[in-house]
Design a protein around this motif. Structure first.
Motif, PDB file in Angstrom:
ATOM      1  N   ARG A 123      -0.688 -14.767   2.217  1.00  0.00           N
ATOM      2  CA  ARG A 123      -1.257 -13.491   2.413  1.00  0.00           C
ATOM      3  C   ARG A 123      -0.225 -12.559   2.881  1.00  0.00           C
ATOM      4  O   ARG A 123      -0.166 -11.490   2.643  1.00  0.00           O
ATOM      5  N   ASP A 124       0.455 -13.183   4.028  1.00  0.00           N
ATOM      6  CA  ASP A 124       1.574 -12.377   4.853  1.00  0.00           C
ATOM      7  C   ASP A 124       2.582 -11.782   3.827  1.00  0.00           C
ATOM      8  O   ASP A 124       2.884 -10.544   3.818  1.00  0.00           O
ATOM      9  N   HIS A 142       0.947  -9.551   0.983  1.00  0.00           N
ATOM     10  CA  HIS A 142       0.452  -8.350   1.502  1.00  0.00           C
ATOM     11  C   HIS A 142       1.887  -7.471   1.680  1.00  0.00           C
ATOM     12  O   HIS A 142       1.604  -5.898   1.628  1.00  0.00           O
ATOM     13  N   THR A 143       2.999  -7.864   2.284  1.00  0.00           N
ATOM     14  CA  THR A 143       4.082  -7.102   2.545  1.00  0.00           C
ATOM     15  C   THR A 143       5.134  -6.892   1.413  1.00  0.00           C
ATOM     16  O   THR A 143       6.193  -6.256   1.640  1.00  0.00           O
ATOM     17  N   GLN A 152       0.424  -0.809   4.915  1.00  0.00           N
ATOM     18  CA  GLN A 152      -0.645  -0.828   4.173  1.00  0.00           C
ATOM     19  C   GLN A 152      -1.931  -1.362   4.936  1.00  0.00           C
ATOM     20  O   GLN A 152      -2.667  -2.180   4.255  1.00  0.00           O
ATOM     21  N   ASN A 153      -2.172  -0.457   6.099  1.00  0.00           N
ATOM     22  CA  ASN A 153      -3.481  -1.021   6.614  1.00  0.00           C
ATOM     23  C   ASN A 153      -3.948   0.002   7.435  1.00  0.00           C
ATOM     24  O   ASN A 153      -3.768   0.147   8.949  1.00  0.00           O
TER      25      ASN A 153
END
Length: 561
Positions: free
Chosen positions: A97-98, A101-102, A387-388
């Protein structure tokens, strides 16, 4: 006339070392001059540029603190790529996910960590990791050298740099995640260069200094208090012999590499101090340590034992607020903060009143004075999360920057750390934070680290529980002696004595030695280790039996912290 150095970007600081024949990196494998470091970085940077895809130019590095990690940090800066430091303690879906997501498009990994990503889908650009994936480069492999060989002899001055500026995104830094899900903090080359220059100036870093890179390079402290300042000061960097922090290996490395400067975050000082003391510990080259979150007593003991200065400052990866310790700061205080830094009630937004202490230093109005540390400037140096939007909204509210850290301030204007916002607990109708209790417990000679956290009370509210890393065999824990110790702590609040004590040989920690409290909170008293508790309000501790643990679980089963 000397060479003009562009100090506004990390790339500029690296270019300034291109012809520097002083030592740039020291390691167990030997030394490299600054000029050789820049040459090797240019080689890797050329490969990065040749393999760039459309979209965010993000590269992930999954490795311990190796010479190669330092080279890829410089390589990415030279070509304007953003480094995503993968947390080496993450596994499986969390790690995937890390990196997905990036939006990483290249992955540099060491052989020891490549099995962690094998078979994982790391997003559209990287895809699924397998042996034939050309977007994944394993350090030291045959493919690694074959990929880099065509670019041997590359010069940093030949790399295109027109698009690199202070605003170029240089790093995505995951918050530690000790209490909740981590977030990727954006950090530009300009922001890191500015911070690095300040730190280098504060601690007079020069080409004669050797900075010890023991904190994981994926962490903001490693970049902002260590690697970046070494560039700004034209200093050398020493890589730990084990490529990671080791309490037992600290002093041998200091002496081996001639280390003069050491940055830290969390509890490394406690672990180093727990090693056997020798009469000649102060005979070393170390002159300055800089970090945050060390216990006040540890700061003084470390400085005396190793004959160096130790400075602390509060700061976050996000950079929205800072507090600097001054020479007149009281024991336990973080220090003073810039104008516009306040402690606010997170529910009402009102400023909390100053802390009041009795003659023995006991905090009298914890419920009223502890609030969230807030910067009224709106976090001008905070560049956001990747993106958060939800996390952004939690940090920036009403034009203010809310740190998520609990604090209190005395009448003289000194700030004190009281823990994360997750560290707040309500006991018998009174609110207080964990950090002041932890500081007291760590005065005990046999407690290396103490973590205090809330667990459910049998009826309503919370009770304080502590997990302690015991210097001796946990089976030798003496509850009577511990009760006697607590009775002599004059600044221990009337409701601060832990209801439960979990005695461990080691606490669960992140790679930067921060205690992972969320797992401790989740386990409560359901642990393989023995747990001592106070069935009544006095300070007498008895062993919690399996039957009593079951009864407690039944009483709190419908309540969630």
């Amino acid at each position: 006339m000397g060479l003009m150095v562009d100090t506004s970007t990390i790339a500029g600081l690296i270019h300034a070392r291109q012809d520097d024949e002083n030592v740039g990196i020291l390691s167990a494998d030997g030394d490299l001059t600054h000029s050789r470091v820049v040459e090797l970085a240019a080689q890797r940077g050329t490969w990065l540029a040749k393999n760039r895809l459309p979209g965010p130019f993000h590269i992930a590095v999954l490795s311990d603190n190796s010479v190669e990690y330092l080279l890829w940090l410089e390589a990415a800066a030279l070509v304007g790529a953003c480094v995503v430091g993968a947390n080496t303690t993450h596994r499986g879906d969390e790690l995937a996910r890390d990196l997905a997501h990036t939006e990483c498009q290249l992955l540099i990994t060491s052989p020891s960590y490549s099995p962690l990503v094998a078979g994982l889908d790391l997003g559209p650009a990287l895809g699924t990791v397998h042996e034939d994936n050309q977007r994944v480069l394993t350090l030291g492999s045959d493919g690694f050298y074959e990929n880099l060989l065509p670019f041997e002899g590359a010069r940093a001055s030949d790399l295109p740099s027109d698009d690199i500026s202070a605003s170029t995104l240089g790093y995505l830094l995951f918050t530690s995640g000790t209490s909740g899900a981590p977030k990727a903090v954006k950090c530009s080359q300009g922001r890191l260069a500015m911070i690095s220059g300040i730190v280098a100036q504060m601690y007079a870093l020069t080409p004669d200094d050797v900075c010890y890179a023991a904190m994981p390079l994926f962490h903001s402290n490693a970049l902002m208090a260590g690697w970046g300042p070494s560039l700004a000061g034209a200093s050398a960097v020493a890589v730990p012999s084990t490529e990671r922090f080791s309490a037992s290996g600290f002093l041998p490395d200091v002496r081996r590499f001639g280390v003069t400067y050491f940055n830290y975050v969390g509890k490394p000082l406690s672990y180093i101090l727990a090693t056997a003391q020798q009469d000649d510990d102060a005979k070393n080259t170390l002159r300055q340590c800089f970090g945050n979150e060390a216990a006040p007593d540890d700061i003084d003991r470390f400085a005396q034992r190793f004959g160096c200065a130790v400075a602390e400052a509060y700061g976050s990866s996000e950079g929205g607020a800072n507090v600097a310790r001054t020479p007149d700061s009281p024991p336990g205080a973080l220090g003073r903060a810039p104008e516009g830094t306040l402690v606010l009630d997170p529910e009402t937004g009102a400023e909390c009143p100053p802390a009041q202490f009795d003659e023995s230093g006991r905090l009298l109005n914890a419920e009223a004075c502890i609030g969230e540390l807030v910067s009224l400037s709106g976090g001008q140096s905070f560049e956001g999360y990747w993106q958060n939007e939800e996390a952004m909204e939690a940090r920036l509210r009403d034009g203010y920057y809310w740190t998520g850290d609990l604090a209190y301030r005395d009448e003289a204007g000194f700030f004190y750390f009281a823990g994360r916002d997750h560290d707040w607990m309500r006991v018998d109708g009174e609110n207080f934070a964990a950090a002041p209790i932890e500081r007291i417990l760590q005065r005990h000679d046999d407690i290396v680290i103490a973590a205090v956290y809330a667990v459910p009370d049998e009826t309503v509210g919370d009770q304080p529980m502590t997990a302690v890393e015991y210097a001796k065999d946990p089976k030798d824990f003496n509850p009577e002696a511990f009760s006697e110790f607590l009775s002599h702590q004059e600044d221990l609040g009337t409701k601060w004595a832990p209801k439960y004590i979990r005695v461990m040989s080691t606490l669960p920690k992140t790679a930067t030695s921060k205690v992972i409290k969320k797992s401790l909170r989740a386990e409560r008293w359901n642990t393989p280790e023995r747990v001592w508790w106070r069935p009544t309000k006095d300070l007498s501790y008895v062993l919690l039996s399996p039957e009593e643990a079951v009864q407690l679980n039944e009483l709190v089963q419908d309540r969630v912290l």
